[in-house]
Scaffold this motif. Structure first.
Motif, PDB file in Angstrom:
ATOM      1  N   PHE A 167       0.794  -1.121  -1.031  1.00  0.00           N
ATOM      2  CA  PHE A 167       0.182   0.092  -0.093  1.00  0.00           C
ATOM      3  C   PHE A 167       1.082   1.390  -0.334  1.00  0.00           C
ATOM      4  CE2 PHE A 167      -2.910  -3.194   2.222  1.00  0.00           C
ATOM      5  CZ  PHE A 167      -3.792  -2.858   0.622  1.00  0.00           C
ATOM      6  N   LEU A 200      -8.855  -5.076   6.907  1.00  0.00           N
ATOM      7  CA  LEU A 200      -8.597  -5.610   5.291  1.00  0.00           C
ATOM      8  C   LEU A 200      -9.700  -4.916   4.580  1.00  0.00           C
ATOM      9  CD1 LEU A 200      -5.232  -6.468   4.101  1.00  0.00           C
ATOM     10  CD2 LEU A 200      -5.500  -3.379   4.606  1.00  0.00           C
ATOM     11  N   ALA A 240     -11.807  -2.484   7.468  1.00  0.00           N
ATOM     12  CA  ALA A 240     -11.116  -0.741   7.275  1.00  0.00           C
ATOM     13  C   ALA A 240     -10.760   0.146   5.256  1.00  0.00           C
ATOM     14  CB  ALA A 240      -9.520  -0.979   7.756  1.00  0.00           C
ATOM     15  N   GLY A 242      -4.098   2.610   4.798  1.00  0.00           N
ATOM     16  CA  GLY A 242      -4.417   2.761   3.145  1.00  0.00           C
ATOM     17  C   GLY A 242      -4.592   4.562   3.265  1.00  0.00           C
TER      18      GLY A 242
HETATM   19  C1  HEM Z   1     -11.283   7.444   4.249  1.00  0.00           C
HETATM   20  C2  HEM Z   1     -10.439   6.578   4.769  1.00  0.00           C
HETATM   21  C3  HEM Z   1      -9.948   5.665   5.975  1.00  0.00           C
HETATM   22  C4  HEM Z   1      -9.977   7.026   7.001  1.00  0.00           C
HETATM   23  C5  HEM Z   1     -11.016   7.517   7.633  1.00  0.00           C
HETATM   24  C6  HEM Z   1      -9.437   5.510   8.183  1.00  0.00           C
HETATM   25  C7  HEM Z   1      -8.971   5.949   9.390  1.00  0.00           C
HETATM   26  C8  HEM Z   1      -8.555   5.330   9.464  1.00  0.00           C
HETATM   27  C9  HEM Z   1      -7.725   5.453  11.130  1.00  0.00           C
HETATM   28  C10 HEM Z   1      -7.881   6.202  11.787  1.00  0.00           C
HETATM   29  C11 HEM Z   1      -6.252   4.338  11.702  1.00  0.00           C
HETATM   30  C12 HEM Z   1      -5.853   4.425  12.709  1.00  0.00           C
HETATM   31  C13 HEM Z   1      -6.350   4.202  14.118  1.00  0.00           C
HETATM   32  C14 HEM Z   1      -5.305   4.142  15.246  1.00  0.00           C
HETATM   33  O1  HEM Z   1      -4.953   4.795  15.473  1.00  0.00           O
HETATM   34  O2  HEM Z   1      -5.836   3.595  16.835  1.00  0.00           O
HETATM   35  C15 HEM Z   1      -5.939   3.031  10.014  1.00  0.00           C
HETATM   36  C16 HEM Z   1      -6.175   2.405  10.231  1.00  0.00           C
HETATM   37  C17 HEM Z   1      -5.573   1.751   8.967  1.00  0.00           C
HETATM   38  N1  HEM Z   1      -6.192   1.551   8.649  1.00  0.00           N
HETATM   39 FE1  HEM Z   1      -7.160   3.350   7.840  1.00  0.00          FE
HETATM   40  N2  HEM Z   1      -8.912   4.348   7.108  1.00  0.00           N
HETATM   41  C18 HEM Z   1      -9.136   4.776   5.464  1.00  0.00           C
HETATM   42  C19 HEM Z   1      -9.445   3.768   4.679  1.00  0.00           C
HETATM   43  C20 HEM Z   1      -8.351   3.517   4.200  1.00  0.00           C
HETATM   44  C21 HEM Z   1      -8.204   2.099   3.376  1.00  0.00           C
HETATM   45  C22 HEM Z   1      -8.864   2.127   2.168  1.00  0.00           C
HETATM   46  C23 HEM Z   1      -7.392   1.197   3.956  1.00  0.00           C
HETATM   47  C24 HEM Z   1      -6.816   0.194   2.962  1.00  0.00           C
HETATM   48  C25 HEM Z   1      -5.679  -0.688   2.888  1.00  0.00           C
HETATM   49  C26 HEM Z   1      -7.568   1.029   5.296  1.00  0.00           C
HETATM   50  C27 HEM Z   1      -6.291   0.248   5.751  1.00  0.00           C
HETATM   51  C28 HEM Z   1      -6.404   0.350   6.948  1.00  0.00           C
HETATM   52  C29 HEM Z   1      -5.522   0.099   7.797  1.00  0.00           C
HETATM   53  C30 HEM Z   1      -4.882  -1.760   7.802  1.00  0.00           C
HETATM   54  C31 HEM Z   1      -4.866   0.060   9.353  1.00  0.00           C
HETATM   55  C32 HEM Z   1      -3.823  -0.143  10.421  1.00  0.00           C
HETATM   56  C33 HEM Z   1      -2.491   0.277  10.358  1.00  0.00           C
HETATM   57  C34 HEM Z   1      -1.361   0.027  11.595  1.00  0.00           C
HETATM   58  O3  HEM Z   1      -2.239  -0.611  12.126  1.00  0.00           O
HETATM   59  O4  HEM Z   1      -0.346   0.270  11.234  1.00  0.00           O
HETATM   60  N3  HEM Z   1      -7.791   2.230   5.879  1.00  0.00           N
HETATM   61  N4  HEM Z   1      -6.993   3.577   9.760  1.00  0.00           N
END
Ligand code: HEM
Length: 411
Positions: free
Chosen positions: A112, A249, A252, A364
Motif C-alpha cells: 500500500f 483490510l 478498514a 490505506g
Molecule cells: C477515508 C478512509 C479511511 C479512514 C478515515 C481511515 C482511518 C484510519 C485510522 C484512524 C487508522 C488508525 C487507527 C488508530 O490509530 O488507532 C487507520 C488504520 C488503518 N487503516 Fe485506514 N482509513 C481509511 C481508509 C483505509 C483504506 C482504504 C485501507 C486499505 C488498505 C485502510 C487500512 C488501514 C489499516 C490496515 C490500518 C491499521 C494500520 C496499523 O495499525 O498499522 N484504511 N485507518
C-alpha cells in the motif's frame, strides 16, 4: 453571573454524545467538551482529549500510549475473550503493539505504499467508471437512489475486493457484516452489542480461510496470492494472522472510505459553487477532500492507554489509564484552524488527524485519497444536478461516523 454553573460535566456531555440524537450532530457537544480544556481529566480515571496539539502528540508517542491489544482488553472489556469479534480483532495489526505490530505492518505495508498505489490508477479509474454507470442505471428516470448502497459502499468494496481477490459477486453480501464488526469499536455498554459482529466475524473467518485455500491452489495477480506465497516460503507470519489481517483490510478499506465518500459527496451537493473546480482542477479537488476529512471525519475518536505514568500537558496520567482522543474535535481546534466550523476547501496546511498518526497511521491513506480523487469529478461531471432527497441521517455509532442511507436523485 458565572457561566461555569451552566457548563455540563464531561460525563454528561459524553452521555449525550452516545445518544442517537447526539450522534446526528456531535460537533456542538465537542465544543462543550472543549470548554473543559484541551485535556479533560475525569478524576484521573479517564481523559478526553479535544486539542489538536495534544491528540497529535498522543498519536505519535508509542512509548507512552498503546492501542487495544489483548492485555489492554483484559482490563478494558472483561469477557471479551468470549466474543469472536474482539478475539479476531486483537490478532490484526491495528490492535497489536510491538513487536507484533511492526512485524505485521512490515509484511503488509509494502503493498500500500504511495508508489504501489500510483500504479493502481488505471484500475481505480475503471472501477470509478463502473460505479458511476451503476448509479446511472439505479437512478434512471428520476428514481430516488441510496448513494451509500449503490455508490459509496459499492465503490469502496470493489477497490479492496479486486486488490485482495474477493470476487465481485461476493462483495454486495459483505456489507451488513462489515457494518456489524465496526460496532465493536464503539464504547461497549452491554456485551450483547457485540453479538452481530461476532456472527459476522465467524462468517468472514470461514470465508477468508476458504479464499486463502482457493488462491493457494490457484493463485492470481491479487495481493492475497502474493502474501500466501510469502507465507509458504517461510514469511514472518502465520495463516491465522493472514486471515485476521485480510478481515481488517476488508473492513478498514470499506467502512471508512464508504463514509468518507458519502460525507464528501454530501458536502459537494451542499456546495454547488465548487463544482466547476472539482471537475477541472485536481489540486482543488485534493483540497476539497482533505477539508471533508477535517470537517466531517469518517473516524471521530481513537482510544489509547498509558503504558506507564507520565505527564500529559500538565496532567499526571497513571499507567493503565484510558485516553479518548476526540480527533473530530481536534480537527476543529480554534488554536489550530481559523474559522474551524466553516467548510473551506482552499485551506493550506490542513493535516487533519482523521487518518491517525505515528506508527498506526492509516495504511490505506494513499489509496483512500486517490480513490476519492478519481471518482468525485466523474460523479459531479456526469450528474451536475445531484439532489439530496430528504434529511440525511447518520448511523447510531460514534467512532465511525457515516450515513446509514443518503437518498438522492440524479436530476
Ligand atoms: C477515508 C478512509 C479511511 C479512514 C478515515 C481511515 C482511518 C484510519 C485510522 C484512524 C487508522 C488508525 C487507527 C488508530 O490509530 O488507532 C487507520 C488504520 C488503518 N487503516 Fe485506514 N482509513 C481509511 C481508509 C483505509 C483504506 C482504504 C485501507 C486499505 C488498505 C485502510 C487500512 C488501514 C489499516 C490496515 C490500518 C491499521 C494500520 C496499523 O495499525 O498499522 N484504511 N485507518
Amino acid at each position: 453571573m458565572s457561566t461555569t454553573s451552566t457548563v455540563r460535566s464531561p460525563l454528561e456531555i459524553m452521555a449525550e454524545l452516545l445518544s442517537f440524537d447526539g450522534k446526528q450532530n456531535p460537533y456542538p457537544l465537542y465544543e462543550q467538551m472543549r470548554a473543559h480544556g484541551p485535556v479533560v481529566d475525569v478524576q484521573g480515571a479517564h481523559f478526553f482529549v479535544t486539542g489538536y496539539r495534544e491528540c497529535s502528540w498522543a498519536l505519535r508517542e508509542p512509548e507512552l500510549l498503546a492501542s487495544t491489544d489483548d492485555a489492554v482488553q483484559d482490563r478494558r472489556l472483561p469477557g471479551w475473550r468470549d466474543h469472536s469479534s474482539w478475539v479476531w480483532l486483537t490478532k490484526n495489526m491495528l490492535f497489536s503493539n510491538n513487536p507484533r505490530h511492526e512485524r505485521l505492518r512490515r509484511f503488509f505495508g509494502n503493498a500500500f505504499s504511495a508508489q504501489r498505489v500510483l500504479a493502481l490508477a488505471d484500475m481505480i479509474d475503471r472501477l470509478s467508471d463502473d460505479v458511476v454507470d451503476h448509479l446511472a442505471r439505479e437512478g434512471a428516470d428520476g428514481r430516488t437512489v441510496d448513494l451509500v448502497e449503490h455508490f459509496s459502499y459499492r465503490f469502496a468494496i470493489s477497490v479492496i475486493g479486486e486488490l485482495i481477490g474477493v470476487p465481485s459477486e461476493d462483495q454486495p453480501g459483505m456489507r451488513h457484516g462489515i457494518g456489524a464488526i465496526t460496532i465493536a469499536l464503539d464504547p461497549i455498554t452491554d456485551m450483547s452489542m457485540l453479538d452481530p459482529g461476532d456472527v459476522a466475524m465467524d462468517r468472514f473467518a470461514e470465508y477468508f480461510y476458504g479464499l486463502v485455500a482457493r488462491l493457494r491452489a490457484n493463485p492470481g495477480t491479487d495481493m492475497t496470492s502474493g502474501w500466501i506465497k510469502a507465507l509458504d516460503n517461510g514469511g514472518d507470519i502465520t495463516e491465522e494472522e493472514l486471515v485476521a489481517n485480510l478481515m481488517l483490510l476488508v473492513v478498514a478499506a470499506t467502512e471508512a472510505p464508504q463514509d468518507l465518500l458519502s460525507n464528501t459527496i454530501r458536502l459537494a451537493i451542499e456546495h454547488p459553487e465548487f463544482h466547476d473546480r472539482i471537475k477541472t482542477d485536481p489540486d482543488f479537488t485534493a483540497g476539497f477532500i482533505e477539508e471533508s476529512f477535517r470537517f466531517d471525519p469518517a473516524v471521530q475518536a481513537l482510544n489509547r492507554v498509558a503504558t506507564r505514568d507520565f505527564d500529559f500537558f500538565g496532567h499526571p496520567v497513571a499507567a493503565g489509564t484510558p485516553l479518548t482522543l476526540l480527533i473530530a474535535a481536534a480537527n476543529r481546534d480554534p488554536r489550530r484552524y481559523d474559522n474551524p466550523a466553516s467548510f473551506v476547501p482552499t485551506r493550506t496546511e490542513n493535516q487533519p488527524l482523521t487518518l491517525s498518526g505515528g506508527s498506526h497511521y492509516c495504511l490505506g491513506a494513499a489509496l483512500a485519497r486517490m480513490s476519492v480523487q478519481a471518482v468525485l469529478p466523474k460523479l459531479i461531471t456526469r450528474f451536475p444536478d445531484l439532489t439530496i432527497a430528504g434529511a440525511p441521517t447518520f448511523r447510531n455509532q460514534i467512532v465511525q461516523r457515516g450515513h446509514a442511507t443518503l437518498l438522492i436523485t440524479l436530476k
